[in-house]
Enzyme design. Structure first.
Site, PDB file in Angstrom:
ATOM      1  CG  ASN A   1      -3.634  -0.436  -7.525  1.00  0.00           C
ATOM      2  OD1 ASN A   1      -4.039  -0.962  -8.559  1.00  0.00           O
ATOM      3  ND2 ASN A   1      -3.605   0.873  -7.365  1.00  0.00           N
TER       4      ASN A   1
ATOM      5  CE  LYS B   1      -0.269   1.987  -8.608  1.00  0.00           C
ATOM      6  NZ  LYS B   1       0.486   3.171  -8.316  1.00  0.00           N
TER       7      LYS B   1
ATOM      8  CG  HIS C   1      -5.294   4.775  -6.751  1.00  0.00           C
ATOM      9  ND1 HIS C   1      -4.377   5.497  -7.475  1.00  0.00           N
ATOM     10  CD2 HIS C   1      -4.584   3.931  -5.960  1.00  0.00           C
ATOM     11  CE1 HIS C   1      -3.157   5.085  -7.144  1.00  0.00           C
ATOM     12  NE2 HIS C   1      -3.253   4.131  -6.239  1.00  0.00           N
TER      13      HIS C   1
ATOM     14  CD  GLU D   1      -1.545   5.641  -9.936  1.00  0.00           C
ATOM     15  OE1 GLU D   1      -2.091   4.605 -10.345  1.00  0.00           O
ATOM     16  OE2 GLU D   1      -0.494   5.634  -9.251  1.00  0.00           O
TER      17      GLU D   1
ATOM     18  CD  GLU E   1      -2.825   4.363  -1.903  1.00  0.00           C
ATOM     19  OE1 GLU E   1      -2.079   3.397  -1.869  1.00  0.00           O
ATOM     20  OE2 GLU E   1      -3.438   4.725  -2.917  1.00  0.00           O
TER      21      GLU E   1
ATOM     22  N   GLY F   1       4.537   5.610  -5.730  1.00  0.00           N
ATOM     23  CA  GLY F   1       5.389   5.319  -6.893  1.00  0.00           C
ATOM     24  C   GLY F   1       6.636   6.185  -6.942  1.00  0.00           C
TER      25      GLY F   1
ATOM     26  CB  SER G   1       7.154   4.130  -1.713  1.00  0.00           C
ATOM     27  OG  SER G   1       6.995   4.854  -2.920  1.00  0.00           O
TER      28      SER G   1
HETATM   29  C1  PEP Z   1      -0.676   2.729  -4.970  1.00  0.00           C
HETATM   30  O1  PEP Z   1      -0.732   3.054  -6.132  1.00  0.00           O
HETATM   31  O2  PEP Z   1      -1.718   2.513  -4.352  1.00  0.00           O
HETATM   32  C2  PEP Z   1       0.641   2.624  -4.340  1.00  0.00           C
HETATM   33  C3  PEP Z   1       0.683   2.660  -3.032  1.00  0.00           C
HETATM   34  O3  PEP Z   1       1.728   2.535  -5.163  1.00  0.00           O
HETATM   35  P1  PEP Z   1       3.261   2.315  -4.728  1.00  0.00           P
HETATM   36  O4  PEP Z   1       3.272   1.228  -3.669  1.00  0.00           O
HETATM   37  O5  PEP Z   1       3.972   1.892  -5.962  1.00  0.00           O
HETATM   38  O6  PEP Z   1       3.746   3.611  -4.186  1.00  0.00           O
END
Ligand code: PEP
Length: 250
Positions: free
Chosen positions: A9, A11, A94, A96, A166, A172, A212
């Site tokens: 992703n 973003k 998601h 966000e 997630e 992040g 992460s």
């Molecule tokens: C995400 O936004 O789906 C995600 C998992 O981000 P990150 O890997 O940066 O934590």
């Protein structure tokens, strides 16, 4: 055998030129594997990404879409628009989108319905906040997110659904759920899907972990029984890191 999937992703990152560079870097080092590989660049660069990956095994997904087909929805894009450029997979729900753009379970459910009606594949994201985990409400929160969006799906709808757990506290932040924490939740999710649909659906559906994931922790996570790959944010922006994570899913 469940399909292993690693999806990046991107973003709101990468200009057109940077998108082209990253795709070329991925193409030059990627060797076909059993793991399905997906990237989700920003809308503006989806068409060019599709062009570049036309004959590649790497697939292109969108990061979001609206539930209406056309109309006065400034700034939005529809499933039909995505399909008109060959994009058949969309990330929905998601954290966000939920937290920064105030998307509710109800809105996400409409989007999932629309995508499935269009025969698109959905990567449906869900996960608890830090306070919810600390207060031991994480299983309940995840069950509620799953039920609000997925409980009305038909048997055939499930063929086009991929799940992505997630935990918001791990996105992040550099903090990752331990393989054991992730496995525990993935097993819970599979049980919930079984109750909502059938044992057959639950055993076939791919459940990705996101939060992460990096080359250093991917293999530990992906070795767990109910973890079928990952949704990758930060580490998907570098070809070497992303492909190392893809290798870890093998
Ligand atoms: C995400 O936004 O789906 C995600 C998992 O981000 P990150 O890997 O940066 O934590």
């Amino acid at each position: 055998m469940r399909q292993k999937i690693v999806a990046g992703n991107w973003k709101m990152n990468k200009t057109l030129q940077e998108t082209e560079e990253l795709i070329k870097a991925l193409q030059s080092s990627y060797t076909t594997s059993n793991t399905e590989v997906i990237i989700a660049p920003t809308y503006v660069n989806l068409y060019r990404s599709q062009e570049l990956l036309n004959s590649s095994k790497i697939k292109v997904a969108a990061q979001n879409m609206h539930f209406e087909s056309t109309g006065a929805f400034t700034g939005e894009i529809s499933a039909e628009m995505l399909q008109s450029i060959g994009v058949e997979t969309v990330i929905l729900g998601h954290s966000e989108r939920r937290d920064v753009f105030f998307e509710t379970d109800e809105i996400i459910a409409k989007k999932v319905r629309k995508a499935l009606d269009q025969n698109m594949r959905v990567i449906f994201c869900f996960g608890e906040q830090l306070e919810e985990r600390k207060s031991n409400a994480h299983f309940e929160v995840v069950s509620s997110q799953l039920k609000s969006v997925l409980s009305a799906l038909s048997e055939t709808d499930w063929d086009n659904v991929v799940l992505a757990y997630e935990p918001v506290w791990a996105i992040g932040t550099g903090e990752t759920a331990s393989p054991e924490q992730a496995q525990e939740m993935h097993k819970h999710v599979r049980n919930e899907i079984s109750a909502m649909s059938s044992e057959a659906v639950a055993s076939q559906i791919s459940i990705l972990y996101g939060g992460s994931v990096k080359p250093a922790n991917a293999a530990g996570l992906f070795s767990k029984e109910d973890i079928d790959g990952g949704l990758i944010g930060g580490a998907s922006l570098k070809a070497d890191d992303f492909l190392a994570i893809v290798d870890a899913a093998e």
